[in-house]
Each structure stands twice: as C-alpha cells, then as structure tokens.
Design a protein around this motif. Structure first.
Motif, short mmCIF file in Angstrom:
data_model
loop_
_atom_site.label_atom_id
_atom_site.label_comp_id
_atom_site.label_asym_id
_atom_site.label_seq_id
_atom_site.Cartn_x
_atom_site.Cartn_y
_atom_site.Cartn_z
N LEU A 17 23.98 -15.22 -33.29
CA LEU A 17 25.29 -14.97 -33.87
C LEU A 17 26.35 -16.15 -33.98
O LEU A 17 26.90 -16.68 -35.12
N ARG A 18 26.48 -16.54 -32.83
CA ARG A 18 27.14 -17.91 -32.92
C ARG A 18 26.91 -18.98 -33.60
O ARG A 18 27.52 -19.83 -34.24
N LEU A 19 25.44 -19.40 -33.63
CA LEU A 19 25.04 -20.51 -34.39
C LEU A 19 25.39 -20.18 -35.81
O LEU A 19 25.53 -21.26 -36.73
N SER A 20 25.07 -18.89 -36.40
CA SER A 20 25.16 -18.48 -37.88
C SER A 20 26.50 -18.50 -38.26
O SER A 20 26.83 -18.56 -39.33
N LEU A 21 27.57 -18.21 -37.18
CA LEU A 21 28.91 -17.91 -37.70
C LEU A 21 29.68 -18.99 -37.34
O LEU A 21 30.84 -19.26 -37.79
N THR A 22 29.32 -19.94 -36.82
CA THR A 22 30.03 -21.45 -36.73
C THR A 22 30.57 -22.15 -37.91
O THR A 22 29.71 -22.46 -38.65
N PRO A 23 31.88 -22.11 -38.15
CA PRO A 23 32.46 -22.73 -39.44
C PRO A 23 31.72 -24.18 -39.62
O PRO A 23 31.53 -24.90 -38.63
N GLY A 24 31.33 -24.47 -40.84
CA GLY A 24 30.85 -26.01 -41.13
C GLY A 24 29.29 -26.01 -40.61
O GLY A 24 28.91 -27.27 -41.22
N VAL A 25 28.66 -25.31 -40.12
CA VAL A 25 27.33 -25.29 -39.59
C VAL A 25 26.42 -24.52 -40.42
O VAL A 25 26.29 -23.40 -40.51
#
Length: 387
Positions: A17-25
């Motif tokens: 979830l952190r990977l998918s929700l990180t802005p700009g990534v």
C-alpha cells in the motif's frame, strides 16, 4: 503471500500500500523498484542513494516517508480484506500473484495492484482471474438508442452463453446492457467482469447499486484505485486500458466521435488486440464513432458469429448453446417495413403508408406493447432488435 483470499501478512500489506500510495511514484517506477530490490518491504529499508538507482531524487525522498493518511488507509484495507460475506469475497491481487491476469501483465502499463470484489469461486483459485483468449470487452455510449442497448444485451447474452467472459465498465447505457445480457445467459464460465473507475467499495453511478451487487455475486468487480476513491473524471479514461487489456478484443456498440469508448478502442489497438464495431444509421450521432473505427480498420460486426469467425470460432469448454429464436409473423407487419431501420417520424410514416395519423398511432401502440417498436423522443419510432 499465498493466493488465499485473506491471508495477507499485515507488514506485506502495508509495504504494498505504501508503494502504491506514495505521491509521484507511478506503476513504472514501482516495477523498477520491485525488480531491483525483490519485494515491496525491501524497498523501504534502502537509502535514498540506493533508491536513486531506479528512481529520481524527488521520488526517492518521497519513498522515505509514509504518505499522508497512510495508517488509516492500511486499517481500512485490512478490514475490507477480512470482512466476511456469505456470498462474495474481497481480494487484493499484486504483480506476481498467480491470479493476476496474464494478458494485463504484458500491457504497457499494468496496474501495481488490483482490488477485486466478487464470487469466491473465482477469487479462491490459484490461476489467473481471466481467460483472456475467451474474453471480449463490450463498450459504448452512456446514452444509447434502444436499438443499441438491445444489441449490446443480445450479443453479450449470446457470447456468454457460448462460454465467453464479457468485460465492461459498469457505466450507464451500453456497459450496463452488456453486463445484464451476460448474467442472464447463466453461463458456466465467468459471466462478466466490471472494471470501475472508483474504489470497488464505491458504486458509480448510484443507480447501479443493484447491478454492482449482482456482479459481486456471480462475477467480479475490479479497480486499480484505492478503497474510497470517489468518481474522478480523469480516472475513467485511465481504467479503459484495463478493460481492453483483460480482453482478446473490444467491441464498440454505439459511440459518438467524442466518446470514451473510442479511448478503449484505441488502447485495445495499441495493446495488439482486435477492435470490432457495429455500424448504425448515418443520421445517428451515436453511430459516427463506430463508422470512424470501421474506416480505420475495425471489423464490422452484425452478429456474434462475426466475432467468432474472425477468431476461427475457437470456443471455450463447457459452452451452453442458446435456444433458437422463434419466427414471428410480426416481422412481416407492413408498418415495420415502412419504419425501416432508422428512426422515423409519425409524419414520415403517414407519407410512406398513406394511413391516417390516428390509424398509425393505434398500430404503433400495438407494436410497442408487443415489443417490436420503441417510441423515441421527438415523435420518432424505431424497430427493436427482435424486429
């Protein structure tokens, strides 16, 4: 993580979830990171310098800190995954999961994760969700003519009865007609999949609440967007690449020249998929998009067999043969011949038949009640698909 429906480790879920929700990534950067570091969790143990071997400095800096409201998003998703429903389930399917659709994996921009709601029979398997070789996307106008909606319903019904998976976007109009036709076929194959532009826990449009409930019971509802995502205009064109990517081909039933359905057709072509289109009246704005596609090389479709013929009539197993249509003397009615296959005004029918307006109104009402004629706005009448 196994392909079981709910057995996520909390730490793994938080990392994805952190990977998918990180802005700009975006998806491409996330895939590079996964390829370099091996897992979502490993990415967040790396230094900014190490992360910069895959992404920009700005992206690496963003990855070092959890996104805003991250804890609440984790709690919501965890609870959603473990919510118990007697008839359908919830799943979060990532790249590498055996259920991730293979055809989607090989498109230019595969989603990092898919939120899926639907039949436990399909979610609990350890195989891809979709047999893309026997899947067809059916899309079209949100404001179709009665004939267009009937065409979508009948084609989806026939193909689902033959064991094909029908995929659409759960929008008003053609999408809804295609889903309903597929479900009515009661096929032993997966009847229909809806790819939505909101979170799967949101129903849009609101009047499709019952349709979404039906789809969850006997098919699948899929989204790449996080839970709670509201309807945002820019998300709907983006989801169209998933509709076409899950499918062997895309059929456009009705579409104006400025139509989201043409975006789906374009992405299908870019993905190397077949594009089909149903022609319509030269006077109907809803047919102009289909005519443009045919001019550009789309396969003209008049019946479901045209699609099967294009693909060498490769039929999936366990097909259901649809019942033969019964003949009707109503097709010989002189008024149906006078109407033709374009919408016709009452005054036009008076001129064509020589009948009085009162007699025509009586005959038209009878045909309408029997399901052979649709009454349109502006005093127009049109034959239905069965006529």
């Amino acid at each position: 993580m196994t392909a079981d429906l709910t057995h996520w480790e909390r730490a793994d879920l938080e990392a994805w979830l952190r990977l998918s929700l990180t802005p700009g990534v975006g998806n491409a950067a996330a895939r590079r990171l996964l390829a370099r570091f091996g897992s979502a969790a490993a990415i967040f143990t790396e230094s900014v310098a190490e992360l910069q071997t895959c992404v920009s400095l700005a992206q690496a800096a963003q990855l070092r800190h959890p996104p805003e409201n991250f804890s609440a998003a984790c709690d919501t998703t965890w609870q959603w995954l473990h919510s118990n429903h007697p008839e359908f389930g919830h799943a979060l399917i990532t790249l590498g999961d055996p259920r991730y659709p293979e055809s989607l994996l090989h498109t230019a921009d595969p989603p990092l994760m898919l939120y899926v709601m639907g039949s436990r029979h399909w979610l609990e398997r350890h195989t891809p969700l979709v047999d893309w070789q026997h899947s067809l996307a059916i899309v079209g106008s949100r404001n179709p003519t009665p004939q267009g909606a009937d065409n979508a319903y009948q084609l989806a019904h026939h193909l689902a009865g033959q064991g094909w998976c029908i995929i659409s976007g759960m929008a008003l109009g053609i999408d809804a007609a295609a889903h309903q036709g597929a479900m009515a076929a009661r096929s032993p194959s997966l009847p229909t999949i809806a790819v939505v532009g909101t979170g799967v826990d949101r129903v849009y449009p609101r009047q499709h609440k019952q349709l979404a409930h039906q789809l969850a019971h006997c098919g699948l509802v899929i989204s790449e967007f996080p839970l709670g995502t509201p309807p945002i205009a820019s998300n709907f064109p983006k989801r169209n690449r998933i509709i076409s990517g899950l499918s062997r081909g895309t059929l456009v039933v009705e579409a104006a020249l400025a139509s989201g359905s043409l975006i789906t057709a374009r992405t299908a072509s870019e993905q190397g998929r077949e594009v089909f289109a149903i022609p319509g009246s030269i006077h109907s704005p809803q047919a102009h998009g289909c005519h443009a596609l045919i001019q550009q090389g789309a396969k003209l479709v008049e019946r479901a067999q045209d699609i099967l013929d294009e693909w060498g009539d490769q039929m999936p197993k366990n097909t259901v043969k649809p019942p033969a249509a019964s003949a009707s003397t109503a097709t010989e009615h002189p008024l149906l011949k006078a109407i033709g296959y374009d919408p016709a005004h009452l005054d036009t029918l008076v001129a064509r038949t020589g009948w009085s307006a009162a007699d025509l109104q009586a005959q038209l009402l009878e045909l309408e009640l029997e399901g052979w004629v649709h009454r349109l706005a502006g005093g127009l009448f049109q034959r239905t698909g069965q006529a």
